[in-house]
Design an enzyme around this catalytic site. Sequence first.
Site, short mmCIF file in Angstrom:
data_model
loop_
_atom_site.label_atom_id
_atom_site.label_comp_id
_atom_site.label_asym_id
_atom_site.label_seq_id
_atom_site.Cartn_x
_atom_site.Cartn_y
_atom_site.Cartn_z
N CYS A 119 67.82 38.01 38.38
CA CYS A 119 66.64 38.22 39.23
C CYS A 119 66.42 39.73 39.38
O CYS A 119 66.32 40.42 38.38
CB CYS A 119 66.85 37.48 40.55
SG CYS A 119 65.37 37.29 41.52
N ASP A 179 59.32 30.00 34.37
CA ASP A 179 59.35 31.12 35.32
C ASP A 179 58.02 31.86 35.24
O ASP A 179 57.43 31.99 34.17
CB ASP A 179 60.51 32.06 34.92
CG ASP A 179 60.89 33.04 36.02
OD1 ASP A 179 60.14 33.16 37.00
OD2 ASP A 179 61.96 33.68 35.88
N HIS A 211 62.87 30.02 37.19
CA HIS A 211 63.58 31.19 37.68
C HIS A 211 64.91 30.75 38.31
O HIS A 211 65.02 29.66 38.85
CB HIS A 211 62.71 31.89 38.73
CG HIS A 211 63.15 33.26 39.06
ND1 HIS A 211 62.98 34.32 38.19
CD2 HIS A 211 63.79 33.76 40.14
CE1 HIS A 211 63.48 35.41 38.75
NE2 HIS A 211 63.97 35.10 39.92
#
Lengths: 243, 88
Positions: A119, A179, A211
Site C-alpha cells: 500500500c 484495485d 487492493h
Amino acid sequence: MTASTVKFPGHDGDEIEAYLARPDEARPRGGVVVIHHMPGYDRATKEMVRRFAELGYDAICPNLYFREAPGAAPDDAAAAVRATGGVPDERLVGDVAGAAAYLRSLPGANGKVGVIGHCSGGRQSVLAACHLDLDAAVDCYGAFVTGTPPEGFPMKVTNLVDQLPALRTPLLGLFGATDQFPGPEQVAELESILTRDGKDFEFHTYPDAGHAFFAVDRPAYNVAAANDGWERIATFFGTHLEA
Amino acid sequence: MCTYLTVKDEIDGSAKGAGGSWLRVSDLAVYFDHPVHAMAEHTVNIDLSDPSKGPSARVALELTAESARRLVAAIQEALAAAPPELTV
C-alpha cells in the site's frame, strides 16, 4: 528464530525503534527491510517480518511513527502522524537507509538487503530503491508511484515519475486487477516507464484480487493471490539476496 | 487505496476514551481510507483527540460511507430541532 525490538539510528541520526526477526541458523544471510503500511507498525506487519526470518533472512521493520508517538498503540500512532501530515519522503529514505545499514552490520549478514512495502509502503519501497544502494525491491500495490490524480482528487502525496530514472534495484511488482489505486492504467504506465528506461523489473497482476490482498486481517485478503505472491517474493529475494 | 488526505479542524467538547475515562477534545481529523478494525475496504475515519495528552488521547470512529452520511444527517436533524439561540 529470534524476534525482538531494537533501536538504530534512522534519518538525521534519530534513534528509532524497529522490530527485528532473525533465523537461528548460522549460515550467511541477506536482509529485508519491511516498510509498514499507513495504519502503522502493527501486528500484521510484524508477522510479515517473522515470515521473512522463517524464509532465512534477517528482517527488520522500522517504526516510522516512533518520533511522534513512541510507545503508542499502532493505530493511535498512525492517527497522530496522519494529523501532522504524514511521513516526509526524505525521512522515509533516511530511515530505510539506517535499517539497511543496521542489517548489514549484523553477524552473518552477507551484505545484500532488499526492501518491501504494501500500500503506501509499496510506493515508499520504490522511493527507497530510487535513492539507496539496495539489492532488490518489492512494491505490493503501492498507489501513486505513477499516475495523475483525477481532477479534484485530494491527493497530498506526489508520484515518483521524475525519480524513476534513478531506480537502481531490481523491482518486483504485485498488483490486483480490481484495485483502483493503483489501477491497471497506473501499473501499465509504470511498466511502460521502466521498459523505456531499461530497468530490471517483473510485474504480476492477479485477475480476481483487489487492493491489500496480502492483508490477512482485512476483507480484501485473497488466499490464492497472496499465496502466489509470497512464492514470487521468496523466489525474487532468493535470486537477489543470496550470497 | 490510500487517500492520504486528512481534513482537520478544531473542536471543543468531551469524549469518552480508553479505560472509560473522559477527555476534553480539541482536535478533529476526518479521512476516507482503510480502517483498522471495521470490516470494510474503506471507511470514513473520525478522530477526536487531545494532542497535548499524547497519541492515545483519542476517540476513533470508522464508519462505512453510508453510516457516515446517516451520522451527518442525524447531527443535522438534532441541531435543526434545537432552538437556534442555543446552537450558536
